[in-house]
Design an enzyme around this catalytic site. Structure first.
Site, mmCIF file in Angstrom:
data_model
loop_
_atom_site.group_PDB
_atom_site.id
_atom_site.type_symbol
_atom_site.label_atom_id
_atom_site.label_comp_id
_atom_site.label_asym_id
_atom_site.label_seq_id
_atom_site.Cartn_x
_atom_site.Cartn_y
_atom_site.Cartn_z
ATOM 1 N N LYS A 117 0.853 -1.318 0.124
ATOM 2 C CA LYS A 117 -0.160 -0.312 0.211
ATOM 3 C C LYS A 117 0.849 0.932 0.255
ATOM 4 C CE LYS A 117 -4.162 -1.864 1.845
ATOM 5 N NZ LYS A 117 -5.058 -1.818 1.965
ATOM 6 N N GLU A 201 -2.653 6.971 7.847
ATOM 7 C CA GLU A 201 -3.184 7.773 7.653
ATOM 8 C C GLU A 201 -4.041 8.660 8.381
ATOM 9 O OE1 GLU A 201 -3.792 5.774 4.078
ATOM 10 O OE2 GLU A 201 -6.095 5.404 4.536
ATOM 11 N N HIS A 236 -14.973 -2.712 7.486
ATOM 12 C CA HIS A 236 -14.028 -2.479 6.485
ATOM 13 C C HIS A 236 -14.314 -3.554 5.561
ATOM 14 C CE1 HIS A 236 -12.540 0.968 9.701
ATOM 15 N NE2 HIS A 236 -12.289 -0.620 10.605
ATOM 16 N N ARG A 293 -6.575 -8.030 -9.281
ATOM 17 C CA ARG A 293 -7.265 -9.345 -9.029
ATOM 18 C C ARG A 293 -8.094 -9.051 -9.413
ATOM 19 N NH1 ARG A 293 -10.805 -8.588 -4.832
ATOM 20 N NH2 ARG A 293 -9.316 -8.382 -2.481
HETATM 21 P P1 ADP Z 1 -8.750 -4.089 3.104
HETATM 22 O O1 ADP Z 1 -6.970 -3.852 1.816
HETATM 23 O O2 ADP Z 1 -7.558 -4.275 4.333
HETATM 24 O O3 ADP Z 1 -9.658 -4.210 2.427
HETATM 25 P P2 ADP Z 1 -8.627 -0.655 1.981
HETATM 26 O O4 ADP Z 1 -7.177 0.061 2.116
HETATM 27 O O5 ADP Z 1 -9.169 -1.206 0.944
HETATM 28 O O6 ADP Z 1 -8.835 -1.879 3.319
HETATM 29 O O7 ADP Z 1 -10.430 0.202 2.817
HETATM 30 C C1 ADP Z 1 -10.996 -0.920 3.195
HETATM 31 C C2 ADP Z 1 -12.519 -0.033 4.034
HETATM 32 O O8 ADP Z 1 -11.809 0.538 5.101
HETATM 33 C C3 ADP Z 1 -12.406 1.055 3.164
HETATM 34 O O9 ADP Z 1 -13.638 0.849 2.436
HETATM 35 C C4 ADP Z 1 -13.076 2.847 3.783
HETATM 36 O O10 ADP Z 1 -14.128 1.929 4.855
HETATM 37 C C5 ADP Z 1 -12.239 1.879 5.679
HETATM 38 N N1 ADP Z 1 -10.917 3.079 5.567
HETATM 39 C C6 ADP Z 1 -9.878 2.308 4.921
HETATM 40 N N2 ADP Z 1 -9.251 3.997 5.075
HETATM 41 C C7 ADP Z 1 -9.497 4.881 5.209
HETATM 42 C C8 ADP Z 1 -9.223 6.240 5.968
HETATM 43 N N3 ADP Z 1 -8.059 6.551 5.512
HETATM 44 N N4 ADP Z 1 -10.426 6.732 6.370
HETATM 45 C C9 ADP Z 1 -12.086 6.844 6.645
HETATM 46 N N5 ADP Z 1 -12.254 5.079 6.493
HETATM 47 C C10 ADP Z 1 -10.840 3.800 5.628
#
Ligand code: ADP
Length: 504
Positions: A117, A201, A236, A293
């Site tokens: 990431k 973040e 999430h 993917r």
């Molecule tokens: P993963 O790869 O574990 O699925 P992601 O980065 O895709 O993680 O994030 C999954 C979910 O987590 C997002 O769809 C959102 O709901 C929440 N999320 C991720 N980063 C943030 C952020 N900076 N602020 C608020 N919610 C977040």
């Protein structure tokens, strides 16, 4: 090079989905299975099936040596990893390429670059895509994390560099919470990914999760197929997706799709991939991550574009050029997906593995169901609780939504608890009706989303049940009160009651 024989390194509904695409393209579909899946639907539908090993994922679907050995035994010329398991494992992709099999996905170097990431954030920064304020390198100690959190301001989100599935993620609202959250997130990341690296973040309040589907061939052509709104989530993780997003303005939609294309061009992306963003209530969007993917929710894009993404993945891997230019993509209508999971929403969505005693899929215009189970299937506790995906298409959002409500009411799964009634509640919730819900929807509307279902699905069955009860006391009365319920209905109802099911 034409693909003649394909190994599907996965199980469940996505294995079934890929098998079907193979059979339509004249490719021999070779399935793999662990002990618990010996009689699973994907094994029954495949042209050939190969035993991988014991039920434990580490010894079967996650074992690179076993999968490579089986690929050799099956004499395949390509491997499709599906999603989850080893789908984003660059070492597996590299091993497949080294053995001179086609990998149905981007090359290992691209997976490596975008799978981290922090590395993906660096690339997004380089091509000037807005990002959530935070680190672009791993944050290795609590004091460093503390300094960065002070700079960007609380609340912040600790995330696993190798993250996926919402694991290794912790919200930190105040400075004193940081050190405990850091340790917990690190431990969780180590367990889930074998890599405890974290970054940090800004936590965006109640954002929307919007993602853009990309297709790219090996000849330098790349297109996007529009966006998906995936904001109905628990822990999430996504539960309901729809396209187009009811929240985005046309300007934001165009800008976000252009940004996704810019990033994937810079990464020299190949095959199907998805760029994920968060969008705040002012329509400001921020890069989140890239999934290298096919996604669980790909069918809704297929429904609005008419493009079979799995077939396109296979064609691209075989070296064929893309058959569409960006101008040739015309999304039409609206599609919604509900993920059908063996889990109990009332118990914090804990998985409810078990034996499926009865199963009846909904049918009709605009209904699609991608499923890994049938009546008699076992849902093992060792794997993801997703058992299928119910999708609807309609000319408008309201038509697609009404079809989904009807289809969910028609769907019957007996033997274990599922999240079907959660979906019925969500689809009829005022915020969903308005198309105005964020990633906080499930958390904030918990009370109304988790209430017991109104058994309006089956008035006939209720009448029949009353008739049956009357029949037991006065058989002459029952015969005139209502028709007898069929044996199927009685048995399904008993199963429903016995297992606390939602639909009778
Ligand atoms: P993963 O790869 O574990 O699925 P992601 O980065 O895709 O993680 O994030 C999954 C979910 O987590 C997002 O769809 C959102 O709901 C929440 N999320 C991720 N980063 C943030 C952020 N900076 N602020 C608020 N919610 C977040």
């Amino acid at each position: 090079m034409k693909i003649r024989r394909l190994l599907i390194a996965n199980r469940g509904e996505i294995a079934v989905r890929i098998i079907r695409a193979c059979q339509e393209l004249g490719i021999t579909a070779c399935a793999v299975y662990a002990d618990a899946d010996a009689t699973a639907l994907h094994v029954r539908l495949a042209d050939e099936a190969y035993h991988l090993g014991p039920t434990a994922p580490a010894e079967s679907y996650l074992s690179i040596p076993r999968l490579l050995a089986v690929a050799k035994e099956a004499n395949v010329d390509a491997i499709h990893p599906g999603y989850g398991f080893l789908a984003e494992n660059a070492d597996f992709a590299a091993a497949v390429a080294k053995a001179r099999w086609r990998w149905v996905g981007p090359p290992a170097a691209i997976i490596r670059r975008l799978g981290s990431k922090t590395a993906a954030r660096k690339l997004a920064q380089a091509v000037k895509i807005p990002m959530v304020p935070g680190a672009t390198t791993p944050v290795r100690s609590i004091p460093t994390a503390g300094k960065l959190a002070e700079t960007i301001g609380y609340p912040v989100l600790l995330k696993a560099v190798a993250g996926g599935g919402g694991k290794g993620m912790r919200i930190v609202r105040t400075a004193p919470e940081l050190s405990r959250a850091f340790d917990l997130a690190q431990g969780e990341a180590r367990n889930a990914f074998g890599n405890g690296d974290l970054y940090l973040e800004k936590y965006i309040d109640a954002p929307h999760h919007i993602e853009v589907q990309i297709l790219a061939d090996h000849h330098g052509h790349i297109i996007h197929l529009g966006e998906r709104e995936c904001s109905v989530q628990r822990r999430h993780q996504k539960l309901i997706e729809e396209t187009p997003s009811p929240f985005l303005t046309e300007n934001t939609r165009r800008a976000i799709c252009r940004a996704a294309l810019r990033l994937m061009k810079a990464a020299r992306y190949r095959n199907a991939g998805t760029v994920e963003f968060l969008v705040d209530h002012q329509q400001r969007f921020y890069f989140l991550e890239v999934n290298t993917r096919i996604q669980v929710e790909h069918p809704i894009t297929e429904l609005v574009t008419g493009i079979d993404l799995i077939c396109e993945q296979l064609r691209i891997s075989a070296g064929e050029p893309l058959r569409w230019s960006q101008r040739g993509i015309h999304n039409s209508g609206h599609a919604i997906e509900c993920r059908i999971c063996a889990e109990d929403p009332a118990q914090n969505f804990i998985p409810t593995p078990g034996f499926v005693t009865d199963f009846m899929a909904p049918h009709g215009h605009g209904i699609r169901i991608d499923c890994g189970i049938v009546a008699g299937s076992t849902i093992p506790m060792e794997y993801d609780p997703l058992v299928g995906k119910l999708c609807t298409w309609g000319a408008t959002r309201e038509v697609a939504r009404a079809k989904m409500v009807r289809a969910l009411q028609e769907l019957r799964i007996s033997g274990t608890i599922t999240n079907v009634h959660f979906h019925l509640n969500a689809l009829q919730h005022p915020l969903f009706l308005k198309g105005n819900y964020s990633t906080q929807f499930v958390e904030r509307e918990r009370a109304s989303l988790l209430t017991a279902p109104i058994p309006n699905a089956s008035h006939a069955v209720i009448v029949a049940a009353i008739a049956k009860a009357l029949h037991q006391t006065d058989p002459t009365h029952a015969a005139s009160a209502a028709p007898h319920p069929s044996a199927w209905k009685i048995s399904a109802r008993q199963q429903g009651v016995q297992h606390g099911m939602e639909f009778f």
